[in-house]
Design an enzyme around this catalytic site. Structure first.
Site, PDB file in Angstrom:
ATOM      1  N   ARG A  64      40.875  56.761  37.527  1.00 33.29           N
ATOM      2  CA  ARG A  64      41.325  57.316  38.803  1.00 33.29           C
ATOM      3  C   ARG A  64      42.581  56.581  39.237  1.00 33.29           C
ATOM      4  NH1 ARG A  64      36.324  54.808  39.932  1.00 33.29           N
ATOM      5  NH2 ARG A  64      36.548  52.798  40.998  1.00 33.29           N
ATOM      6  N   ASP A  71      42.928  46.223  37.200  1.00 37.35           N
ATOM      7  CA  ASP A  71      41.545  46.378  37.655  1.00 37.35           C
ATOM      8  C   ASP A  71      40.597  45.652  36.710  1.00 37.35           C
ATOM      9  OD1 ASP A  71      39.506  47.299  39.279  1.00 37.35           O
ATOM     10  OD2 ASP A  71      39.313  49.213  38.226  1.00 37.35           O
ATOM     11  N   GLY A  72      39.528  45.117  37.271  1.00 36.74           N
ATOM     12  CA  GLY A  72      38.465  44.545  36.458  1.00 36.74           C
ATOM     13  C   GLY A  72      38.321  43.037  36.530  1.00 36.74           C
ATOM     14  N   LEU A  76      64.617  41.882  34.062  1.00 36.77           N
ATOM     15  CA  LEU A  76      63.398  42.605  34.422  1.00 36.77           C
ATOM     16  C   LEU A  76      63.165  42.570  35.927  1.00 36.77           C
ATOM     17  CD1 LEU A  76      60.608  43.914  33.534  1.00 36.77           C
ATOM     18  CD2 LEU A  76      59.713  41.565  33.584  1.00 36.77           C
ATOM     19  N   ARG A  79      34.622  42.166  37.419  1.00 28.79           N
ATOM     20  CA  ARG A  79      33.696  42.495  36.338  1.00 28.79           C
ATOM     21  C   ARG A  79      33.902  41.581  35.135  1.00 28.79           C
ATOM     22  NH1 ARG A  79      35.059  48.624  36.292  1.00 28.79           N
ATOM     23  NH2 ARG A  79      36.668  47.857  37.702  1.00 28.79           N
ATOM     24  N   TRP A  80      35.156  41.185  34.901  1.00 31.36           N
ATOM     25  CA  TRP A  80      35.418  40.210  33.837  1.00 31.36           C
ATOM     26  C   TRP A  80      34.689  38.906  34.141  1.00 31.36           C
ATOM     27  CZ3 TRP A  80      37.407  35.324  33.772  1.00 31.36           C
ATOM     28  CH2 TRP A  80      37.773  34.790  32.524  1.00 31.36           C
ATOM     29  N   GLU A 102      53.379  59.559  32.682  1.00 30.22           N
ATOM     30  CA  GLU A 102      52.341  59.571  31.659  1.00 30.22           C
ATOM     31  C   GLU A 102      51.274  58.556  32.057  1.00 30.22           C
ATOM     32  OE1 GLU A 102      52.155  61.578  28.929  1.00 30.22           O
ATOM     33  OE2 GLU A 102      53.930  62.602  29.719  1.00 30.22           O
ATOM     34  N   HIS A 144      40.088  36.467  39.316  1.00 29.98           N
ATOM     35  CA  HIS A 144      41.414  36.697  39.916  1.00 29.98           C
ATOM     36  C   HIS A 144      42.429  35.688  39.375  1.00 29.98           C
ATOM     37  CE1 HIS A 144      39.843  39.771  42.459  1.00 29.98           C
ATOM     38  NE2 HIS A 144      39.080  38.958  43.169  1.00 29.98           N
ATOM     39  N   SER A 165      43.440  55.722  42.646  1.00 32.60           N
ATOM     40  CA  SER A 165      43.191  54.759  43.724  1.00 32.60           C
ATOM     41  C   SER A 165      44.381  54.599  44.661  1.00 32.60           C
ATOM     42  CB  SER A 165      42.771  53.396  43.136  1.00 32.60           C
ATOM     43  OG  SER A 165      41.551  53.516  42.455  1.00 32.60           O
TER      44      SER A 165
END
Length: 255
Positions: free
Chosen positions: A208, A34-35, A145, A38-39, A221, A51, A210
């Site tokens: 949150r 997220d962000g 991975l 805003r970044w 956790e 993005h 979402s």
């Protein structure tokens, strides 16, 4: 277009990680990325640049997770609610998987990474689905991975579809409601081949969930950070894992 100047797995100038305990490393880490917008705003840039830089954070985080010995990394790439965004932004987001995999798939194969996708393919553009399915197909034999993209994913939709499938079996007489178990529900989820996440990370300062892995996160956790996703790096992941290692997971019992 995202440009790769040189290998993101073998760069010589990348940040060296701090000393990290290899004991009690979470098996499955899931991240709510997220962000990006805003970044971009904080740097006076258009949202799409945020993005693009978010995809660079995907690279850094995948490298760090692999180095730490994390076996599964799930990234919340696009939610069922993200369709509410402006069409030009959605169209751009739908091109990112194709661009990312066009640049990185060969190296992902070389590094033994297995790509997976969980979410609803219906409604996704053909070019997005084709790129993801090609990556899944070409990496399915890899044993390193597991890089799992949650794309057009929403947990409530996932649970709803699960209940519908079980309801059909009950209606046909193939299933007695008394026989329903948590394990049976697990087997109907998009994440049925993954262990539940041990650690869920959310960036950008929001606290949150979402609509993300609501069933699977029963005992996960949580770690929240103010860092915007494009700035998330190796150090950020190591800090989250170090905090995880300081905690005691009781699963409702006593220490």
């Amino acid at each position: 277009m995202i440009k790769r100047v040189r290998s993101w797995w073998t760069r010589k100038d990348k940040v060296q990680p701090p000393e990290q305990s290899m004991d009690n490393v979470p098996e499955h880490v899931a991240i709510i990325m997220d962000g990006n917008g805003r970044w971009a705003k904080s740097h006076g840039l258009p949202r799409f640049i945020g993005h693009q830089n978010g995809m660079k954070a995907v690279k850094r985080t995948s490298i760090a997770a692999d180095k730490l010995g994390i076996k599964y990394l799930t990234l919340y790439a696009f939610s069922t609610e993200n369709w509410k965004r402006p069409k030009d932004e959605v169209d751009f987001l739908m091109r990112l998987p194709q661009e990312f995999l066009a640049l990185e798939l060969e190296e992902l194969i070389e590094k033994n990474v297995q790509v997976r996708m969980m979410g609803d393919r219906e409604g996704l553009p053909a070019h997005t689905v084709n790129a993801m399915e090609e990556a899944v197909r070409r990496t399915q034999g890899n044993t390193g991975l597991v890089l799992n993209f949650a794309l057009n994913y929403g947990s409530r939709k996932e649970i709803t579809e699960c209940m519908r499938e079980l309801g059909k079996k009950i209606k046909s007489g193939a299933l007695d409601p008394e026989d329903i178990t948590p394990e049976m529900i697990d087997g109907q989820m998009f994440s049925k081949d993954l262990p539940d996440p041990d650690l869920i990370i959310r960036t950008s300062g929001e606290m949150r969930i979402s609509n993300f892995m609501l069933w699977q996160m029963a005992y996960s956790e949580m770690w929240f950070t103010d860092i915007y996703w494009p700035d998330f790096n190796e150090q950020s992941l190591y800090e989250a894992v170090a905090e995880y290692q300081r905690r005691t997971r009781r699963y409702g019992g006593l220490t």
